[in-house]
Design a protein around this motif. Structure first.
Motif, short mmCIF file in Angstrom:
data_model
loop_
_atom_site.label_atom_id
_atom_site.label_comp_id
_atom_site.label_asym_id
_atom_site.label_seq_id
_atom_site.Cartn_x
_atom_site.Cartn_y
_atom_site.Cartn_z
N MET A 10 -1.03 -0.98 3.07
CA MET A 10 -0.56 -2.11 2.27
C MET A 10 -1.15 -2.06 0.85
SD MET A 10 1.45 -3.55 4.33
CE MET A 10 1.74 -2.29 5.57
N THR A 11 -2.38 -1.62 0.74
CA THR A 11 -3.00 -1.52 -0.59
C THR A 11 -2.31 -0.48 -1.45
OG1 THR A 11 -5.15 -2.21 0.31
CG2 THR A 11 -5.16 -1.06 -1.80
N GLU A 12 -1.97 0.66 -0.86
CA GLU A 12 -1.26 1.69 -1.62
C GLU A 12 0.09 1.18 -2.10
OE1 GLU A 12 -2.31 4.60 -2.63
OE2 GLU A 12 -4.27 4.25 -1.73
N ILE A 13 0.77 0.42 -1.27
CA ILE A 13 2.06 -0.15 -1.68
C ILE A 13 1.86 -1.14 -2.82
CG2 ILE A 13 4.00 -1.57 -0.91
CD1 ILE A 13 3.64 -0.33 1.87
N ALA A 14 0.84 -1.99 -2.71
CA ALA A 14 0.57 -2.98 -3.76
C ALA A 14 0.24 -2.29 -5.08
CB ALA A 14 -0.57 -3.89 -3.33
N LYS A 15 -0.56 -1.23 -5.04
CA LYS A 15 -0.89 -0.48 -6.26
C LYS A 15 0.36 0.16 -6.86
CE LYS A 15 -4.44 2.21 -6.18
NZ LYS A 15 -5.39 3.24 -5.70
N HIS A 16 1.26 0.64 -6.01
CA HIS A 16 2.48 1.28 -6.49
C HIS A 16 3.34 0.31 -7.29
CE1 HIS A 16 6.01 3.87 -6.55
NE2 HIS A 16 6.73 2.86 -6.07
N TYR A 17 3.41 -0.93 -6.85
CA TYR A 17 4.25 -1.92 -7.52
C TYR A 17 3.49 -2.72 -8.58
CZ TYR A 17 7.98 -0.96 -4.20
OH TYR A 17 8.97 -0.35 -3.48
#
Length: 490
Positions: A261-268
């Protein structure tokens, strides 16, 4: 060895020794020249006590120069003083060829090595010429210039010059070793600092510490009012699951979930505020913002991607023998206070505001794999996302009922038929339809009106040729109204 003898002041002490060594050799050369009768006249010997007295009192003069004009002015003053004494020496020995040229070359070397300003070097040349002629007239007399000196003076001059240059080279090597060791030390400190910085940065939002490192923000108690899109999520049933799992398995599931979830948040581009067990607080709009609408769209794209990733994680966890877990999400948009809260010794970068509470309550009210958004968020994303209106919610801590929408997915060709907003304009035609604001009991009348319009357009298409001219058929002419001529009226 130099460091052990002179300590931390080794560079300054060594330069001072080189100066005193040079002037000592000048005094020795005068004595040798006088003894060997190369230099004639007692006036040349008077230069020795003058040099000693001048060196004894020069520090007081330099301290005043440094006090009024600075460190670099003292360095220039020292060089001018040395040029003055060397000019007196050359006049005293009547400019003997080899000693004079060696001394001139030594002063040029000192000027280049110590980076004396060009205008000081030019001034020193004028000072040297003036000192040479005035001292010759007043004290040393005029003899034949540029004569060859005796063997003793030549050997001593060359020996002195070799010792002087060797000590300079040794000093330069010593300074190079010091700078190299300091460079290695600084590199190690910088590497250590970067490692600590990377470790500490994991405890703060990446956008926050990057802004601090760039000097855009300061770590102090302050906050500001910004329009944000706030995201809350948690895993449904995680609390009950934690009672049935051993701590190692529970930690594995939680870290696996938060990692993805953190990687997704950083991506966006979301700012990760905090982790609350299995819950996450993320917001868009600070410290960097792409605009209210773009922030809201990025937040919903992130939420939909997280929901899809959760399905993949759930299948993997079930195969590993864990229970099926689901995520719930709530999103709201509105003005909040964002900044550093706490004390100067311990502060936290977070948000405070009514819409943050609404996002948290929407997340609590959401069902399995649901994404509930507030009305403000829906108005920003309704053209891009398919949403289903939810029944008004009475949320804890919120006095009035809250309108909410359930996010399905982004619009694309396969779900174009679910559009609720139509806006089309052409010459002679204008359509503006918003099904979200159209009462359901008006649907039959709308269908009737639009069907009549469609039938009329089809009829007009049949009566018009490719050039746009109206086609008059016999049947149409028969039904035209007859006009009465003036004669028939009579």
């Amino acid at each position: 060895m130099i460091q052990r003898i002179f300590g931390d002041k080794a560079p300054y002490q060594l330069l001072k020794i080189l100066r005193y060594l040079g002037f000592s050799v000048l005094c020795i050369l005068i004595c040798v020249g006088f003894v060997t009768e190369i230099i004639v006249g007692l006036n040349s010997l008077y230069l020795i006590p003058f040099i000693i007295i001048a060196l004894a009192f020069e520090n007081k003069l330099y301290q005043r120069v440094e006090y009024f004009y600075g460190k670099y002015a003292r360095q220039s003053a020292t060089y001018l003083f040395d040029v003055f004494l060397c000019s007196l020496f050359i006049a005293a020995i009547h400019a003997l060829l080899i000693p004079s040229f060696i001394l001139i070359f030594a002063m040029i070397f000192v000027a280049l090595y110590t980076k004396i300003p060009k205008f000081i070097v030019l001034s020193s040349s004028i000072l040297a010429i003036a000192t040479f002629y005035f001292s010759s007239v007043l004290f040393f007399g005029f003899e034949s210039y540029l004569q060859s000196a005796g063997r003793e003076l030549n050997v001593l001059s060359l020996l002195f010059f070799m010792i002087y240059i060797s000590m300079f080279i040794y000093y330069q090597q010593y300074r190079y070793e010091i700078l190299e060791s300091e460079s290695v030390k600084h590199a190690e400190e910088l590497d250590r600092y970067l490692k600590l910085n990377n470790q500490l940065a994991r405890y703060a939002p990446v956008q926050l510490w990057q802004s601090i490192m760039r000097g855009e923000l300061e770590a102090r108690i302050e906050y500001k009012r910004r329009k944000l899109t706030i995201f809350f999520s948690d895993i449904q049933g995680f609390t009950d699951l934690s009672e049935s799992l051993i701590p190692d398995d529970l930690a594995f599931l939680l870290n696996d979930y938060l990692k993805h979830m953190t990687e997704i948040a950083k991506h966006y581009g979301g700012t990760i505020d905090k982790f609350m067990g299995d819950g996450m607080l993320i917001f868009f709009g600070d410290p960097n913002s792409r605009g209210e609408k773009e922030d809201a769209l990025a937040c919903l794209d992130m939420a939909v991607t997280m929901r899809q990733q959760m399905r993949i994680l759930r299948e993997r966890w079930v195969k590993m023998g864990y229970s099926s877990l689901n995520v719930r999400m709530g999103i709201a948009t509105g003005y909040c206070h964002v900044g550093n809260y706490g004390t100067p010794h311990r502060m936290s970068y977070t948000i405070v505001g009514r819409d943050a509470n609404i996002a948290s309550r929407l997340q609590t009210a959401a069902q399995v794999d649901q994404i509930l958004i507030s009305e403000e968020t829906f108005n920003l994303v309704k053209d891009e996302f398919l949403c289903i209106q939810h029944d008004p919610l009475q949320l804890k801590g919120i006095a009035e009922s809250v309108k909410a929408w359930q996010v399905v997915e982004r619009y694309h060709e396969s779900i174009e038929k679910y559009r609720t907003w139509f806006d089309f304009e052409s010459k002679g035609f204008n359509l503006l339809l918003n099904l979200d604001q159209t009462p359901i009991y008006d649907y039959p009348e709308l269908i009737k009106i639009m069907q009549e319009a469609i039938d009329r357009i089809k009829l007009q298409q049949q009566r018009t040729d490719d050039d746009g001219a109206v086609i008059l058929s016999k049947e149409y002419i028969v039904h035209l109204p007859k006009r009465h001529s003036p004669k028939s009226k009579q």
